[in-house]
Design a protein around this motif. Sequence first.
Motif, mmCIF file in Angstrom:
data_model
loop_
_atom_site.group_PDB
_atom_site.id
_atom_site.type_symbol
_atom_site.label_atom_id
_atom_site.label_comp_id
_atom_site.label_asym_id
_atom_site.label_seq_id
_atom_site.Cartn_x
_atom_site.Cartn_y
_atom_site.Cartn_z
ATOM 1 N N GLN A 124 61.415 -27.306 54.682
ATOM 2 C CA GLN A 124 62.852 -27.552 54.806
ATOM 3 C C GLN A 124 63.657 -26.309 54.426
ATOM 4 O OE1 GLN A 124 63.772 -31.028 52.476
ATOM 5 N NE2 GLN A 124 62.510 -32.375 53.742
ATOM 6 N N LEU A 125 63.226 -25.612 53.388
ATOM 7 C CA LEU A 125 63.902 -24.393 52.956
ATOM 8 C C LEU A 125 63.828 -23.320 54.048
ATOM 9 C CD1 LEU A 125 65.322 -22.664 50.815
ATOM 10 C CD2 LEU A 125 63.079 -22.215 49.795
ATOM 11 N N GLN A 129 66.256 -20.368 58.632
ATOM 12 C CA GLN A 129 66.205 -19.965 60.038
ATOM 13 C C GLN A 129 67.516 -20.293 60.742
ATOM 14 O OE1 GLN A 129 62.408 -21.910 61.014
ATOM 15 N NE2 GLN A 129 61.688 -19.896 61.662
ATOM 16 N N ILE A 130 68.180 -21.334 60.309
ATOM 17 C CA ILE A 130 69.486 -21.677 60.875
ATOM 18 C C ILE A 130 70.547 -20.713 60.368
ATOM 19 C CG2 ILE A 130 71.310 -23.438 60.881
ATOM 20 C CD1 ILE A 130 68.977 -25.520 60.813
ATOM 21 N N ASN A 131 70.517 -20.416 59.052
ATOM 22 C CA ASN A 131 71.498 -19.509 58.465
ATOM 23 C C ASN A 131 70.864 -18.780 57.284
ATOM 24 O OD1 ASN A 131 73.665 -18.119 57.438
ATOM 25 N ND2 ASN A 131 74.871 -19.921 56.920
ATOM 26 N N ILE A 171 57.779 -15.364 53.909
ATOM 27 C CA ILE A 171 59.064 -14.798 54.320
ATOM 28 C C ILE A 171 58.933 -13.295 54.146
ATOM 29 C CG2 ILE A 171 61.520 -14.617 53.808
ATOM 30 C CD1 ILE A 171 61.432 -17.498 52.785
ATOM 31 N N THR A 172 59.046 -12.572 55.245
ATOM 32 C CA THR A 172 58.860 -11.118 55.185
ATOM 33 C C THR A 172 60.159 -10.347 55.364
ATOM 34 O OG1 THR A 172 58.323 -11.027 57.542
ATOM 35 C CG2 THR A 172 56.480 -11.233 55.992
ATOM 36 N N GLY A 173 61.249 -11.064 55.564
ATOM 37 C CA GLY A 173 62.520 -10.375 55.695
ATOM 38 C C GLY A 173 63.583 -11.311 56.215
ATOM 39 N N TYR A 174 64.795 -10.833 56.182
ATOM 40 C CA TYR A 174 65.944 -11.576 56.669
ATOM 41 C C TYR A 174 66.619 -10.689 57.690
ATOM 42 C CZ TYR A 174 64.991 -14.223 52.446
ATOM 43 O OH TYR A 174 64.376 -14.970 51.483
ATOM 44 N N GLY A 175 67.052 -11.256 58.807
ATOM 45 C CA GLY A 175 67.580 -10.404 59.855
ATOM 46 C C GLY A 175 68.768 -10.993 60.573
ATOM 47 N N VAL A 176 69.122 -10.319 61.621
ATOM 48 C CA VAL A 176 70.253 -10.686 62.454
ATOM 49 C C VAL A 176 69.742 -10.927 63.864
ATOM 50 C CG1 VAL A 176 72.417 -9.841 63.460
ATOM 51 C CG2 VAL A 176 71.843 -9.298 61.086
ATOM 52 N N ARG A 177 70.138 -12.055 64.447
ATOM 53 C CA ARG A 177 69.848 -12.313 65.858
ATOM 54 C C ARG A 177 71.124 -12.035 66.628
ATOM 55 N NH1 ARG A 177 67.133 -17.753 64.490
ATOM 56 N NH2 ARG A 177 69.273 -18.372 64.688
ATOM 57 N N LEU A 178 71.012 -11.261 67.683
ATOM 58 C CA LEU A 178 72.186 -10.910 68.467
ATOM 59 C C LEU A 178 72.573 -12.059 69.388
ATOM 60 C CD1 LEU A 178 71.210 -7.261 69.432
ATOM 61 C CD2 LEU A 178 72.660 -8.032 67.548
ATOM 62 N N LYS A 181 68.383 -20.947 76.353
ATOM 63 C CA LYS A 181 68.783 -22.351 76.274
ATOM 64 C C LYS A 181 68.640 -22.884 74.847
ATOM 65 C CE LYS A 181 69.604 -22.542 80.641
ATOM 66 N NZ LYS A 181 70.953 -22.404 81.115
ATOM 67 N N VAL A 182 67.612 -22.460 74.133
ATOM 68 C CA VAL A 182 67.392 -22.829 72.745
ATOM 69 C C VAL A 182 66.860 -21.591 72.047
ATOM 70 C CG1 VAL A 182 66.061 -24.268 71.144
ATOM 71 C CG2 VAL A 182 66.834 -25.226 73.325
ATOM 72 N N ASP A 183 67.418 -21.264 70.882
ATOM 73 C CA ASP A 183 66.928 -20.118 70.102
ATOM 74 C C ASP A 183 66.970 -20.487 68.628
ATOM 75 O OD1 ASP A 183 66.278 -17.748 68.920
ATOM 76 O OD2 ASP A 183 67.896 -16.589 69.822
ATOM 77 N N ARG A 184 65.823 -20.768 68.076
ATOM 78 C CA ARG A 184 65.737 -21.125 66.665
ATOM 79 C C ARG A 184 65.146 -19.985 65.847
ATOM 80 N NH1 ARG A 184 63.996 -26.167 69.089
ATOM 81 N NH2 ARG A 184 65.669 -27.667 68.832
ATOM 82 N N GLY A 185 65.131 -18.804 66.410
ATOM 83 C CA GLY A 185 64.517 -17.696 65.711
ATOM 84 C C GLY A 185 63.016 -17.810 65.804
ATOM 85 N N GLN A 186 62.340 -17.105 64.944
ATOM 86 C CA GLN A 186 60.895 -17.131 64.958
ATOM 87 C C GLN A 186 60.408 -18.443 64.362
ATOM 88 O OE1 GLN A 186 59.151 -13.716 63.213
ATOM 89 N NE2 GLN A 186 57.090 -14.300 63.732
ATOM 90 N N PRO A 187 59.562 -19.181 65.098
ATOM 91 C CA PRO A 187 59.096 -20.459 64.579
ATOM 92 C C PRO A 187 58.181 -20.282 63.387
ATOM 93 C CG PRO A 187 57.961 -19.913 66.616
ATOM 94 C CD PRO A 187 59.008 -18.860 66.395
ATOM 95 N N LEU A 188 58.100 -21.334 62.587
ATOM 96 C CA LEU A 188 57.234 -21.335 61.407
ATOM 97 C C LEU A 188 55.803 -21.461 61.818
ATOM 98 C CD1 LEU A 188 56.873 -21.448 58.347
ATOM 99 C CD2 LEU A 188 57.221 -23.890 58.505
#
Length: 153
Positions: free
Chosen positions: A15-16, A21-23, A55-62, A146-153
Motif C-alpha cells: 500500500q505504501l 507511485q501515485i504521488n 525503492i531505488t529512487g524517486y522521480g518525475v514522469r513527464l 491510456k493508463v500510466d501507473r509508473g513502474q509496476p511493483l
Amino acid sequence: MPDTRPTHLDEIDHQLIAALQINARESVAMLARQLGIARTTVNSRLARLEKAKVITGYGVRLGQRLVEGGLQAYVGITVQPRSGKEVVRRLSGLAQVQQLCAVSGEFDYVAWLRTDSPEQLDQLLDQIGGVDGVEKTTTSIILSNKVDRGQPL
C-alpha cells in the motif's frame, strides 16, 4: 557484506509503494493517515525499503503534453546468438534509448525510444538495425498513453 536475501513485503508495504507511485511527493504525515499507521512507522518502512533496494529512487514522469512534440516507440529486437552483450553495450550508448529490457517470446529485447521527430526515429532505427548482431527490429509508435501507473511493483 550486503544482505542479498529477498525482502518480504507485507500488505502495508504494498500500500505504501502504491501510494508513492501515485504521488512520490506525498508527505509522510499524509501517507501515515492514508495507511492508518504512525509517521514513525512510515519513516522506518521507507528506510527499510530503500536499504533493501525495493525503492531505488524517486522521480518525475513527464506529462503527455511535454512529450507531444516528440515521438515515442517500442522496438522489438531480435539478435544473433551470443551477440546480446555487445548489442546491449551499443544500445546503452544511445541517448534516445530510454529503457532496454530482455524479454521472452518473439524478441530478445524490447527498447523504449524517445525522439524529437519521425526523421530522427527513422535514423535511430537505421542505427539500431546496423548494430552488429541485430537481426531484426519491429517498431510500434506510441500514439497515446491510456493508463500510466509508473513502474509496476
